[in-house]
Enzyme design. Sequence first.
Site, PDB file in Angstrom:
ATOM      1  N   CYS A  48      -7.167  37.010 110.513  1.00 10.35           N
ATOM      2  CA  CYS A  48      -6.218  35.904 110.383  1.00 10.35           C
ATOM      3  C   CYS A  48      -6.212  35.381 108.952  1.00 10.35           C
ATOM      4  O   CYS A  48      -7.258  35.244 108.326  1.00 10.35           O
ATOM      5  CB  CYS A  48      -6.489  34.739 111.308  1.00 10.35           C
ATOM      6  N   ARG A  69      -5.380  40.681 106.412  1.00 10.68           N
ATOM      7  CA  ARG A  69      -6.350  39.994 107.267  1.00 10.68           C
ATOM      8  C   ARG A  69      -5.958  40.035 108.745  1.00 10.68           C
ATOM      9  O   ARG A  69      -6.755  39.663 109.612  1.00 10.68           O
ATOM     10  CB  ARG A  69      -6.484  38.534 106.835  1.00 10.68           C
ATOM     11  N   TRP A 114      -4.624  37.934 113.732  1.00  6.81           N
ATOM     12  CA  TRP A 114      -5.331  39.080 114.319  1.00  6.81           C
ATOM     13  C   TRP A 114      -5.908  38.524 115.613  1.00  6.81           C
ATOM     14  O   TRP A 114      -6.862  37.753 115.609  1.00  6.81           O
ATOM     15  CB  TRP A 114      -6.427  39.549 113.370  1.00  6.81           C
ATOM     16  N   ASN A 157      -8.212  29.974 111.604  1.00  5.61           N
ATOM     17  CA  ASN A 157      -8.885  31.276 111.536  1.00  5.61           C
ATOM     18  C   ASN A 157     -10.310  31.052 112.020  1.00  5.61           C
ATOM     19  O   ASN A 157     -11.002  30.177 111.501  1.00  5.61           O
ATOM     20  CB  ASN A 157      -8.877  31.774 110.082  1.00  5.61           C
ATOM     21  N   GLY A 158     -10.734  31.821 113.025  1.00  6.91           N
ATOM     22  CA  GLY A 158     -12.080  31.646 113.573  1.00  6.91           C
ATOM     23  C   GLY A 158     -12.033  31.683 115.085  1.00  6.91           C
ATOM     24  O   GLY A 158     -11.017  32.083 115.673  1.00  6.91           O
ATOM     25  N   GLU A 166     -19.032  58.188 106.502  1.00  2.96           N
ATOM     26  CA  GLU A 166     -17.976  57.437 105.833  1.00  2.96           C
ATOM     27  C   GLU A 166     -16.656  58.214 105.843  1.00  2.96           C
ATOM     28  O   GLU A 166     -15.586  57.648 106.067  1.00  2.96           O
ATOM     29  CB  GLU A 166     -18.421  57.088 104.401  1.00  2.96           C
ATOM     30  N   LYS A 221     -13.260  56.832 107.579  1.00  2.00           N
ATOM     31  CA  LYS A 221     -11.984  56.702 106.859  1.00  2.00           C
ATOM     32  C   LYS A 221     -10.874  57.380 107.660  1.00  2.00           C
ATOM     33  O   LYS A 221      -9.796  56.831 107.823  1.00  2.00           O
ATOM     34  CB  LYS A 221     -12.047  57.336 105.459  1.00  2.00           C
ATOM     35  N   GLU A 273     -10.030  55.403 110.909  1.00  2.00           N
ATOM     36  CA  GLU A 273      -9.411  54.104 110.635  1.00  2.00           C
ATOM     37  C   GLU A 273      -7.923  54.203 110.336  1.00  2.00           C
ATOM     38  O   GLU A 273      -7.145  53.408 110.826  1.00  2.00           O
ATOM     39  CB  GLU A 273     -10.056  53.472 109.389  1.00  2.00           C
ATOM     40  N   HIS A 296     -27.758  69.904 118.795  1.00  2.04           N
ATOM     41  CA  HIS A 296     -28.295  69.157 119.940  1.00  2.04           C
ATOM     42  C   HIS A 296     -27.192  68.519 120.791  1.00  2.04           C
ATOM     43  O   HIS A 296     -27.463  67.625 121.579  1.00  2.04           O
ATOM     44  CB  HIS A 296     -29.272  68.092 119.451  1.00  2.04           C
ATOM     45  N   LYS A 351      -8.990  43.264 107.389  1.00  5.89           N
ATOM     46  CA  LYS A 351      -9.825  43.510 106.220  1.00  5.89           C
ATOM     47  C   LYS A 351     -11.157  42.782 106.296  1.00  5.89           C
ATOM     48  O   LYS A 351     -12.192  43.315 105.951  1.00  5.89           O
ATOM     49  CB  LYS A 351      -9.061  43.073 104.962  1.00  5.89           C
TER      50      LYS A 351
HETATM   51  C1  AGP Z   1     -14.066  49.776 105.971  1.00 10.11           C
HETATM   52  O1  AGP Z   1     -13.103  50.745 105.710  1.00 10.11           O
HETATM   53  C2  AGP Z   1     -13.831  48.970 107.147  1.00 10.11           C
HETATM   54  N1  AGP Z   1     -12.544  48.413 107.191  1.00 10.11           N
HETATM   55  C3  AGP Z   1     -14.955  48.128 107.703  1.00 10.11           C
HETATM   56  O2  AGP Z   1     -15.842  49.025 108.311  1.00 10.11           O
HETATM   57  C4  AGP Z   1     -15.746  47.223 106.747  1.00 10.11           C
HETATM   58  O3  AGP Z   1     -16.488  48.002 105.863  1.00 10.11           O
HETATM   59  C5  AGP Z   1     -16.657  46.295 107.566  1.00 10.11           C
HETATM   60  O4  AGP Z   1     -15.886  45.480 108.384  1.00 10.11           O
HETATM   61  C6  AGP Z   1     -17.564  45.453 106.689  1.00 10.11           C
HETATM   62  O5  AGP Z   1     -16.832  44.634 105.834  1.00 10.11           O
HETATM   63  P1  AGP Z   1     -17.516  43.896 104.616  1.00 10.11           P
HETATM   64  O6  AGP Z   1     -17.981  44.937 103.660  1.00 10.11           O
HETATM   65  O7  AGP Z   1     -16.427  43.053 104.037  1.00 10.11           O
HETATM   66  O8  AGP Z   1     -18.641  43.100 105.148  1.00 10.11           O
END
Ligand code: AGP
Length: 608
Positions: free
Chosen positions: A2, A27, A73, A99-100, A480, A484, A487, A503, A603
């Site tokens: 948000c 956000r 969000w 937001n929260g 990672e 990516k 996501e 395994h 984000k």
């Molecule tokens: C990364 O591509 C993600 N969108 C997500 O995993 C992110 O890294 C995670 O939410 C942690 O965020 P931060 O680094 O702002 O704490």
Amino acid sequence: MCGIVGYIGNKKAAPIVLDGLKKLEYRGYDSCGIASCCTGIQIKKGVGKIEEVEKIHTLADIEGNLAIGHTRWATHGGVTDENAHPHSDCSGKICIVHNGIIENYESLKQDLTSKGHKFKSDTDTEIIAHLIEEYNKGDLKEAIFQALKKVEGAYALGIISSDEPDKLFAARKESPLIIGVGEGEGFIASDVPAIVNHTKKVMYLQNERVAVITKDDIEVFDLEGNKKKPIIREILWDAALIEKQGYDHFMLKEINEQPKAIEETINGRIKGDKVDLSEEIKLTDEEIKKISNIVIVACGTSWHAGLVGEFMLEELARVPVEVEYASEFRYRNPVLGKNSLIIAISQSGETADTLAAIKEAKAKGCRIISICNVMASSIARESDSVVLTHAGPEIGVASTKAFTSQLIVLYLITLYFGKIRGILDDFIVKCRIRDLRQLPLFMRAVLEDTEKIKDIAETYYNTSNSLYLGRGIEYPIALEGALKLKEISYIHAEGYPAAEMKHGPIALIDKNMPVVVVATQDNITYNKVLSNIEEVKARGGIIITVATKGDKVIASKSDTVIYIPKTSYILSPVLAVVPLQLLAYYIALKRGCNVDKPRNLAKSVTVE
Ligand code: AGP
């Protein structure tokens, strides 16, 4: 998670708020809305991204010099027009954006309902508007104090009322909120990009504070009504950094900014042939020598950076390291001693899980160092010391340049600790620094050679599953790369330590399964990874490798190879991740996905 924006001044408020919301859409983007105060409160809101809602509701058309806006969000209540913010009280005079999460909203709602309040949405947010209405006896500020004392959970709030049309109220607990100070105007926002075009003077509102903003003044209070001194800071950002600057997407721009980001992150931290973090880390040499163990807490991509950091710190500084999901850490009563050090990693500096982990560790008497990309963020402020990544603002939801900058900071901390703890001598540190200084150049070479990656994307974009393998320090890069891809392209991808494949996951391999293997040459398990590749091939799987330039052996065993320049094994993750970021990007593009705003994600995740 948000985004909120607010404006008070002499200009028409709605277009300014709308523009700010567009900058905060990373956000959250399932619905949005604006409320403006003119001859009363007028609200326009609806489901969809801002661009879509704008077409239907012409959000910028509302009159008035005072407005608040929100991009959502969803947490409580589905994605509907009614649940979109802003929300108002029964009278329609008090209007809020939030937001929260309000944790005790159900009991508050029951109580307010029994007192005759009528609710229009399923959100936790709406109760705050009604709670303020309930306490309002003609002084809105007092009513806000009373209401917030009843609320449990996290909030960043923008509040306006048609009874006090010359005031913009803001409040904060845990969720981020900044106040911008302009000439004859004031702003509130969840993050700097929303207002940096208007002012560079900002105040980071502290926890459990209420701000009363007029066009010429800001007053800050605690919930008891005691006045607090506002501390205004200057933001050093260039507004151009939050534009795409000719790139199709922020993600692609940010991938390409990595050489610069790592240069900026190294800058000023190497003095002669030594790493000097003394002013940032604020630990004496004696304290560093006494560290018994390090616990790294983080989430998502930052957690992957932590796994690479574990390898670096154990290998070169010989400190025992554990890496914890921040979300799990506080619920398992971790064993920490007085010489345990916590390193919290977070790009945004606002991740609620990481913040909660820090608080848990603090309560146990540990010292906290954070690695953040946002100065004065909540995590930076909660920590005893901060080592900033100087990646610049990261707007794309998928983290890229923040990740590689985090790796650089972890490497610098490793060299700094390794030297002080007597593990690394001056010569080794000098050689390691030389390796580090070569990285931006090597990374530029990777970024200039993307044709192969585009071809791979073209061939495999229709796949539904994929496996990413790596060993040692390359295993987190496999994780990672897989993250990516999932996501932004919504292709199922799993990251695994290469040797673990036999395994279980090997059962998945068939001729339709692309397996991405990260295997740079310079490591003791390289030959074993070659055997893992054979195992995949024997089952018809497709092998895509990320390997060191000149490695012909791996080429003979792979369907496709993406080469990266040779660097030291311990720094290879910084280069190896770049082709995987690009691969995810080009695959997502081919699939027609919204790369910068992937579905269901936000984000900065400011809820637990
Ligand atoms: C990364 O591509 C993600 N969108 C997500 O995993 C992110 O890294 C995670 O939410 C942690 O965020 P931060 O680094 O702002 O704490």
